[in-house]
Design an enzyme around this catalytic site. Structure first.
Site, PDB file in Angstrom:
ATOM      1  N   HIS A  84      35.631  28.752  38.944  1.00 21.26           N
ATOM      2  CA  HIS A  84      36.659  28.160  39.800  1.00 21.26           C
ATOM      3  C   HIS A  84      36.629  28.866  41.155  1.00 21.26           C
ATOM      4  O   HIS A  84      36.977  30.040  41.265  1.00 21.26           O
ATOM      5  CB  HIS A  84      38.035  28.294  39.155  1.00 21.26           C
ATOM      6  CG  HIS A  84      38.129  27.647  37.806  1.00 21.26           C
ATOM      7  ND1 HIS A  84      38.165  26.275  37.637  1.00 21.26           N
ATOM      8  CD2 HIS A  84      38.156  28.180  36.560  1.00 21.26           C
ATOM      9  CE1 HIS A  84      38.235  25.986  36.357  1.00 21.26           C
ATOM     10  NE2 HIS A  84      38.225  27.133  35.671  1.00 21.26           N
TER      11      HIS A  84
ATOM     12  N   CYS B 110      40.741  45.155  36.539  1.00 20.77           N
ATOM     13  CA  CYS B 110      39.482  45.346  35.806  1.00 20.77           C
ATOM     14  C   CYS B 110      38.232  45.109  36.654  1.00 20.77           C
ATOM     15  O   CYS B 110      37.429  46.019  36.840  1.00 20.77           O
ATOM     16  CB  CYS B 110      39.456  44.439  34.573  1.00 20.77           C
ATOM     17  SG  CYS B 110      40.693  44.855  33.331  1.00 20.77           S
TER      18      CYS B 110
END
Length: 439
Positions: A254, A263
């Site tokens: 996307h 992260c």
């Protein structure tokens, strides 16, 4: 089983609550007395859907508790998880393992019987060896085994990910430790959750490799989006066209303003540093980090383009500041460099986020914080959708056009149809779609 969870942050709290929901007795330990007091009062320090109810239920049933005393928790436990933070170290990008090693030292002092010590924190290859050395040096008579059990939780969907995992990676060469870990995760066997046993170093590397690969997919589709804009193609259709190939898959394709969060940014940097240390440079990952950093800065230029490159004196409404929906996490959020750049260009910035406002107030200066999307957009020259919260998917566009100084939407998440938006009188600019001319 009796479990001690060292660290009551995101990973520790979610993991501890889920383990207690399996029927284990879990004690979460944290050195932050304020956090522990808040948790004991039923206050959850992070936004994660369903976590407050899960914690409350298991506290009420006596399977989950929160303390600051490491010794008592570890002494009574059969399994001790280390779930403390490993942020990027200032100056060099290496993972800061000081909290992990401090936890290992405290665990060593408290071990009373055979104990499985599990690294749940994201740590570079070889960190388990150092944890083992610290415990052995501090307590030579201790009976223990150190295991790597990386987490693969998505913020906003962490409870489901924990209870319905794609895989559970357990890194250990000690059979007793493997048997204990199998018992810890036994409730998941009913869901046919695949447990993958491997050596400790392979488990440690698996976590970094997974996040770096996903970050690569994000950076790739964002570069394709840039090309799509230039040639008049639609990146969403391109993503579907390649994602339906099961060798590639649709997830993480996307296009948007770049990845952020707790992260991907730190884990890609840590993997790069590990590659450099072992003279095995990871050129693809290095490029991914560079592409992502450049992309975040480029988003402000996309906003400026709608006004011929000049934002001085313009009011810009920012909808969504967290790095993704269903979380209040602002760490490395794309909104941060975007808003900073908009301010540098002379724009006045207004901000609204459904749950991230308190965290945003700690990050941004000289912005106007609003109570809702319509208040945020009122009188503005452009509305920029940065985080794809559900609340932003069905805005009354006619009302928005009426209350804004200029009807301009910069949709950095492509949640609206360009035709729908332009029918309501807006100038629309998305990502990887044919672009509107300047206002």
């Amino acid at each position: 089983m009796r479990i001690a969870m060292i660290g009551a942050g995101y990973v520790g709290l979610v993991s501890g609550a889920c383990f207690s929901d399996f029927g284990h007795h879990v004690t979460c330990v944290d050195t932050d007395q304020g956090k522990i007091d808040a948790l004991n009062n039923g206050e959850i320090p992070i936004h994660e859907p369903g976590l407050d109810a899960l914690v409350a239920s298991n506290v009420k049933q006596g399977r989950l508790k929160f303390v600051t005393d490491v010794a008592s928790a570890v002494g009574a436990a059969e399994v001790v998880f280390i779930a403390v933070g490993t942020p990027s170290r200032r100056g060099d990008g290496h993972a800061d393992l000081s909290y992990v090693y401090a936890a290992a030292l405290e665990i060593a002092k408290a071990i009373k019987k055979f104990t499985v010590v599990v690294n749940k924190s994201t740590v570079p290859v070889g960190s388990g060896d150092e944890v083992e050395r610290i415990i052995r040096e501090e307590n030579p008579d201790a009976e223990f085994a150190v295991v790597s059990n990386p987490e693969f939780l998505r913020e906003g969907a962490a409870i489901r990910d924990f209870k319905h995992p794609d895989r559970i990676v357990i890194g250990s060469s000690d059979q007793r430790a493997k048997d204990v870990m199998a018992e810890v995760y036994r409730p998941l066997h009913l869901n046919s959750s695949p447990i993958m046993y491997t050596d400790r170093r392979t488990a440690e590397l698996t976590k970094y490799a997974a996040n770096s690969f996903l970050a690569t997919k994000v950076a790739f589709i964002n570069e394709i989006a840039d090309l799509a804009e230039k040639v008049g193609a639609n990146v969403q259709e391109v993503a579907r066209g390649i994602g339906l190939d099961n060798r590639i898959g649709l997830k993480f394709l996307h296009a948007g303003p770049g990845y952020g969060g707790s992260c991907f940014p730190k884990d890609t940097l840590a993997l790069i540093k590990t590659g450099q240390d072992y003279e095995a440079p990871l050129r693809i990952v290095e490029t991914v980090v560079a592409v992502n950093d450049q992309r975040k800065r480029a988003m402000a230029r996309k906003v400026a383009h709608a006004f011929g490159g000049n934002l001085r004196g313009k009011s810009i409404a920012i909808l969504g500041v967290t790095f993704k929906p269903n979380t209040d996490d602002m760490r490395d959020a794309p909104s941060i460099p975007l808003i900073t750049a908009l301010q540098d260009m002379g724009a006045e910035v207004r901000v609204y986020d459904p749950v991230g406002m308190e965290q945003a107030k700690k990050v941004f200066e000289n912005v106007t914080f609003c109570e809702g999307p319509y208040e945020c957009a009122r009188g503005c020259h452009a509305m920029v959708i940065v985080t794809e919260w559900e609340q932003f998917r069905a805005l009354d566009l006619k009302e928005m056009a009426a209350i804004m100084a200029c009807p301009v939407i910069i949709d950095l998440r492509n949640i609206y149809s360009p035709d729908e938006v332009t029918r309501n009188g807006f100038l629309y600019s998305g990502v990887g779609r044919p672009q509107a001319v300047a206002y």
